[in-house]
Design an enzyme around this catalytic site. Structure first.
Site: not given
Length: 637
Positions: A40, A114, A473-474, A476, A544
């Site tokens: 710098s 940097p 277990g939803s 689908k 998924s």
């Protein structure tokens, strides 16, 4: 060396001055090296000595210097560049700071990058557009680890103009032997990473010695000052003009029915009206009819210029295509080996879909496990299963369709790319193409006469991929089965892909780790796409859990054909059902990476259909899905 800034211009000279200033070449360069090497301060000195500091800036600089207690000088030149409060407080550079200045001979954009290893990604960002790298070394410390790291990265991203700036020579008594010892050490290292030549300059950013004026204290040095050398460095734009013609199409300009132009910035070579060109990837050939630039119509254009061209023939050409020299077009492939610099805090997930952006092209891509990662300190090639923040590795990249490219060594514009996280839109990696995989060159798309449209017409329906997602277990599979029964009763041609069934055959070799689940969905997506190509309505019932993979499958099929159906069931309800006893095993620690327990589920943000199983029975949900198909899409489905 005299700096350039006109102190006074009469009105009639202003136009001439601006015209002359615009005609100057532009050099982009970076300063890099280890922490506290004085990057710098050196840039601040360049700006100050080039008279690129306005009076109000100078007054503020003097006040800031007094406030931070600068010792040994009236002005702390680093404060001209270190703009963040955290930088000033710590005395380090964190972000990439860009500054513009000019001399009588050239314009400059300098990037102060940097030095800390944790900010390596910021350094790569600054280096990606630079023509030259100024590698600073503290004369008291010699060649350090970060010197090696930044030299390797600069060379990796294609910078071939290297300046070794041995700084703080005033603190070693301007000793010639110290300078020569550092140069000898760096020469040995540079040769090991392929840097064949560099320019070494002893200097002091604090005192200005050999920065813009020769130093009387180092009479033994007879080379150029830093500024004199930067004024003479060849820029990439000059070399780009010597390459074959390349125009990546950014925009098709259709202001009216009589004009069809193709706009973009020339990435390489030059072009004249009447030149024969080839549209890549289609391979169609034609000639350049007109060239239009910001100043109007012209007869020629060169690399780096933004132009609009028209073609002599009505050929198919759109955004992402490349208009190239007819006898020397770029390559096309969908699989290639690349060097990746990983920029994200989250590690690479092999097999996950990312957006790959190369020039004006954007495609879906997956990255395979790295062949190796590079230890930049020793150049050793180390084995690795992934890439973490700041890692540099070589890996194979697979795209969902062929892209137009060149090896990075031949041109940055068609050889460098970025990877973008599909869920967050964050840039996760910078990549440099090494070359196409040999198997990609030997595998070609076979032309098929019976198209997907013909298959769909034969079945009298529009193909769709109905993607059921939700927790284990939803419900689908239950709802998907009911939907298929209704479609079958209506005489529609469909097929259902169930997660458990697929695991018994096609995906029996995959585990349930994150990478295994990603590959599981990728394969299912490919199968679903093929079935949709055959004109079928495909129903898939898979947890998924990751948005990125569902998005990857969506991108595989034409717009509108992917229907995401979120079977929304609270975890407690799904766990209470536990028909297969999986939740109990997961709670007992017998199943690792179980969605909802030890692995996350990322719920859809904007699904086409949202089924709340607490408010809707499976039969009602199936009825609503079929009604959605008939109501939103064509009644001939």
């Amino acid at each position: 060396m005299t700096a350039y800034r006109p102190d006074a211009l009469v009105a009639e000279d202003i136009d001439a001055y601006l015209a002359g200033h615009a005609a100057k070449s532009m050099l982009r360069f970076i300063t890099c090296g280890s922490v506290d090497d004085g990057k710098s301060t050196l840039i601040g000195r360049l700006l100050y000595d080039s008279r690129a500091v306005f009076e109000d800036q100078l007054a503020a600089l003097e006040a800031d210097s007094a406030r931070v207690g600068t010792q040994g000088a009236n002005i702390d030149f680093a404060l001209l560049v270190d703009g963040l409060s955290a930088e000033r407080e710590q005395g380090i550079t964190i972000d990439v700071a860009y500054r513009f200045f000019a001399t009588e001979k050239r314009k400059f954009i300098v990037a102060d990058t940097p030095g800390h290893e944790q900010y390596t990604r910021n350094m790569v960002t600054g280096a990606s557009t630079a023509d030259c790298a100024v590698i600073l070394i503290d004369a008291r410390k010699g060649v350090l680890t970060q010197t090696r790291r930044h030299s390797y990265l600069a060379h990796l991203v294609g910078i071939r103009q290297i300046v070794l700036a041995v700084n703080k020579m005033d603190l070693v008594g301007h000793d010639r032997a110290t300078f020569q010892s550092i140069v000898a050490d760096y020469t040995e290292f540079a040769a090991s990473i392929g840097i064949g030549a560099f320019t070494a300059i002893p200097l002091s950013g604090l005192t200005g010695a050999n920065v813009t004026e020769p130093s009387a204290d180092m009479g033994w040095y007879d080379g150029p000052t830093l500024l004199a050398h930067l004024e003479a460095v060849p820029v990439d734009a000059d070399r780009a003009g010597q390459r074959p013609f390349r125009l990546p199409v950014q925009w098709v300009n259709r202001p009216d029915l009589d004009f069809r132009g193709f706009a973009g910035t020339i990435a390489g070579g030059r072009v004249l009206v009447g030149d024969p060109v080839r549209i890549v990837p289609s391979g169609r050939t034609t000639t350049i009819a007109r060239i239009l630039g910001p100043d109007g119509e012209r007869t020629r254009a060169i690399a780096g210029e933004a132009v609009t061209v028209t073609l002599a023939d009505e050929v198919d050409c759109s955004r992402g295509d490349v208009i190239a020299a007819s006898d020397d077009p770029p390559a096309i492939a969908d699989q290639f080996a690349a060097t990746l610099v990983w920029l994200a805090d989250q590690p690479l997930t092999p097999g996950r879909g990312y957006w790959l952006k190369l020039g004006t092209q954007t495609v879906n891509a997956t990255v395979q496990p790295p062949r190796h990662v590079v230890d930049v300190n020793t150049q050793a090639q180390l084995s690795a299963a992934t890439l973490s923040l700041n890692d540099i590795g070589v890996a194979e990249v697979y795209c969902d369709r062929p892209i137009v490219f060149e090896p990075y060594a031949a041109g940055v514009e068609l050889g460098g790319f970025i990877l973008i996280d599909r869920a967050t839109n964050a840039t996760v990696a910078a990549g440099m193409i090494d070359g196409a995989l040999r198997r990609a060159e030997n595998v070609h798309w076979q032309s098929i006469h019976v198209t997907r449209e013909a298959h769909a017409l034969q079945k009298g329906q529009t193909p769709r991929v109905l993607w059921f997602t939700g927790l284990s277990g939803s419900g689908k599979s239950t709802i998907a089965n009911l939907v298929e029964k209704k479609l079958h009763a209506l005489g529609r041609h469909s097929f259902m892909l169930d997660g458990d069934n697929i695991r018994h055959g096609l995906n029996r070799d995959l585990d349930f780790s994150e990478s295994g689940r990603i590959e599981n969905i990728r394969r299912v997506g490919e199968v679903a796409r093929l079935m949709a190509d055959a004109g079928l309505i495909v129903l898939t019932a898979f947890i998924s859990p990751f948005r990125a993979e569902r998005g990857m499958v969506r991108a595989m099929v034409p717009p509108g054909e992917f229907v995401e159906i979120f079977i929304d069931t609270p975890l407690a309800t799904a766990e209470a059902r536990d028909v297969k006893g999986l939740y109990a095993k997961a709670r007992a620690g017998e199943i690792a990476d179980f969605t909802g327990i030890s692995s996350p589920y990322e719920a859809p943000e904007r699904p086409e259909i949202h089924i709340d199983t607490l408010r809707e029975t499976p039969e009602a949900a199936a009825e609503r899905i079929v009604e959605h198909i008939f109501g939103v899409w064509s009644p001939d489905l």
